[in-house]
Scaffold this motif. Structure first.
Motif, PDB file in Angstrom:
ATOM      1  N   ASP A 193       0.811 -67.463 -63.401  1.00 43.18           N
ATOM      2  CA  ASP A 193       0.090 -67.513 -62.135  1.00 43.18           C
ATOM      3  C   ASP A 193      -1.404 -67.443 -62.427  1.00 43.18           C
ATOM      4  O   ASP A 193      -1.826 -66.838 -63.424  1.00 43.18           O
ATOM      5  N   ILE A 202      -8.279 -65.536 -63.461  1.00 45.03           N
ATOM      6  CA  ILE A 202      -7.452 -64.548 -64.136  1.00 45.03           C
ATOM      7  C   ILE A 202      -6.073 -65.161 -64.360  1.00 45.03           C
ATOM      8  O   ILE A 202      -5.362 -65.496 -63.406  1.00 45.03           O
ATOM      9  N   MET A 204      -2.302 -64.841 -65.443  1.00 39.92           N
ATOM     10  CA  MET A 204      -1.270 -63.809 -65.496  1.00 39.92           C
ATOM     11  C   MET A 204       0.026 -64.423 -65.995  1.00 39.92           C
ATOM     12  O   MET A 204       0.579 -65.326 -65.357  1.00 39.92           O
ATOM     13  N   VAL A 206       4.033 -63.752 -67.625  1.00 43.47           N
ATOM     14  CA  VAL A 206       5.166 -62.860 -67.891  1.00 43.47           C
ATOM     15  C   VAL A 206       6.337 -63.717 -68.353  1.00 43.47           C
ATOM     16  O   VAL A 206       6.424 -64.908 -68.014  1.00 43.47           O
ATOM     17  N   GLU A 240      -7.360 -57.667 -57.829  1.00 39.27           N
ATOM     18  CA  GLU A 240      -6.621 -57.943 -59.060  1.00 39.27           C
ATOM     19  C   GLU A 240      -5.519 -56.918 -59.276  1.00 39.27           C
ATOM     20  O   GLU A 240      -4.378 -57.275 -59.619  1.00 39.27           O
ATOM     21  N   ASN A 241      -5.820 -55.648 -59.059  1.00 38.61           N
ATOM     22  CA  ASN A 241      -4.816 -54.609 -59.297  1.00 38.61           C
ATOM     23  C   ASN A 241      -3.697 -54.656 -58.260  1.00 38.61           C
ATOM     24  O   ASN A 241      -2.532 -54.392 -58.585  1.00 38.61           O
ATOM     25  N   VAL A 243      -2.600 -57.396 -56.845  1.00 39.05           N
ATOM     26  CA  VAL A 243      -1.767 -58.534 -57.233  1.00 39.05           C
ATOM     27  C   VAL A 243      -0.910 -58.189 -58.440  1.00 39.05           C
ATOM     28  O   VAL A 243       0.271 -58.535 -58.499  1.00 39.05           O
ATOM     29  N   ARG A 244      -1.483 -57.511 -59.402  1.00 35.58           N
ATOM     30  CA  ARG A 244      -0.705 -57.142 -60.591  1.00 35.58           C
ATOM     31  C   ARG A 244       0.453 -56.218 -60.228  1.00 35.58           C
ATOM     32  O   ARG A 244       1.573 -56.390 -60.722  1.00 35.58           O
ATOM     33  N   GLN A 245       0.210 -55.232 -59.366  1.00 36.16           N
ATOM     34  CA  GLN A 245       1.308 -54.342 -58.985  1.00 36.16           C
ATOM     35  C   GLN A 245       2.365 -55.107 -58.197  1.00 36.16           C
ATOM     36  O   GLN A 245       3.578 -54.889 -58.386  1.00 36.16           O
ATOM     37  N   ARG A 247       3.146 -58.259 -58.468  1.00 39.49           N
ATOM     38  CA  ARG A 247       3.911 -59.093 -59.397  1.00 39.49           C
ATOM     39  C   ARG A 247       4.886 -58.249 -60.211  1.00 39.49           C
ATOM     40  O   ARG A 247       6.025 -58.651 -60.454  1.00 39.49           O
ATOM     41  N   ASP A 248       4.447 -57.063 -60.636  1.00 39.44           N
ATOM     42  CA  ASP A 248       5.342 -56.176 -61.388  1.00 39.44           C
ATOM     43  C   ASP A 248       6.540 -55.765 -60.525  1.00 39.44           C
ATOM     44  O   ASP A 248       7.686 -55.731 -60.998  1.00 39.44           O
ATOM     45  N   ARG A 251       8.884 -58.699 -60.105  1.00 41.61           N
ATOM     46  CA  ARG A 251       9.630 -58.942 -61.342  1.00 41.61           C
ATOM     47  C   ARG A 251      10.822 -57.975 -61.435  1.00 41.61           C
ATOM     48  O   ARG A 251      11.933 -58.367 -61.804  1.00 41.61           O
TER      49      ARG A 251
END
Length: 278
Positions: A193, A202, A204, A206, A240-241, A243-245, A247-248, A251
């Protein structure tokens, strides 16, 4: 100090199977610590395999839903999903402008996992003209990016970079706005992504999870982001944080989807994988 629980609304369609749309959005809000509200923008006859019908409520009633909710409830973020028709898109855009809605996450739902079209073709230009100027974050997948940009969908990461740049140009340039371009349609063992604000790109990555249970992943991710944005406000790199959380969390929901047994097609993700007992 007591943490303020954000109120987040989804304006989207109803998927009776619960895997996508408004029902999935409410699950994502709840799983990530937000209070979920919902405005019904469309009804579908749908399961994990197909969409057999779509009904759009009268726009006067859609307007009434939005106005009645916003007149009473503090709304900290808005997630937009399936809007269906040009009249619905126009009504939602006009009411969000009236209420000066904050943190609008627009997931331009156009095609179901089954391949059925969920957004009328003549509504795309209205979405671009009326909704994107109010959008804080746009979250298209690759086919949706192709429709918005009036070109074929990106077929590699290099083309994704250029598409993300062009999509960001469609959002207001004078304030903070973001594009999350989702690369799940690309082949390969990695899922890529791109998150772009006009300055920082950025990337990302996985490992891809091998499962057919991907019904509603786009709805759930954008809803997770909407739930988390108010909670990260004021922190370090809040978007950003968030979005990262998100996505985690998604997942984990995909990885745990095998614990569910819902339908015979593309099954839903497990929104409550971190909360329900194993």
């Amino acid at each position: 100090m007591t943490r303020r629980i954000p109120n987040v609304v989804s304006i989207a369609g109803i998927d009776p199977s619960g895997g996508a749309g408004l029902f999935a959005d409410l699950k994502a809000f709840s799983a990530l610590g937000a209070y979920g509200c919902g405005v019904v923008a469309a009804l579908t006859a749908q399961n994990t395999r197909t969409v057999t019908g779509v009904h759009v409520p009268p726009t006067d009633f859609l307007k009434l839903q939005i106005d009645t909710l916003f007149a009473d409830v503090r709304i900290d973020a808005v997630k937009l999903g399936m809007l269906g028709s040009v009249e619905v898109v126009s009504t939602v855009a006009e009411r969000l402008h009236h209420w000066q809605a904050a943190q609008v996450v627009c997931d331009p739902v156009m095609v179901a996992k089954s391949g059925d079209h969920l957004l009328a073709r003549n509504a795309v230009s209205m979405l671009i003209e009326a909704l994107l100027p109010q959008t804080f974050m746009l979250t298209p997948n690759l086919p949706e990016a192709g429709v918005l940009l009036e070109c074929r969908a990106p077929e590699n990461v290099k083309e994704m970079f250029r598409a993300a740049e062009r999509l960001r140009e469609m959002l207001p340039q004078s304030s903070e706005r973001w594009v999350l371009l989702k690369g799940g349609h690309l082949p390969g063992e990695e899922l890529i992504d791109l998150l772009f604000d006009g300055d920082r790109m950025i990337e990302m990555r996985v490992p891809r999870i091998d499962t057919k249970n991907t019904h509603g992943t786009g709805c759930s991710l954008s809803s997770a982001i909407a739930a988390l944005l108010p909670q990260y406000a004021g922190g370090f790199r809040p978007v950003e944080n968030a979005v990262r959380q998100a996505r985690d969390w998604l997942r984990g929901a995909i990885a745990a989807s095998g614990q569910l047994n819902v339908g015979e097609g593309h099954g839903p993700v497990h929104h409550f994988h971190a909360l329900w007992p194993k």
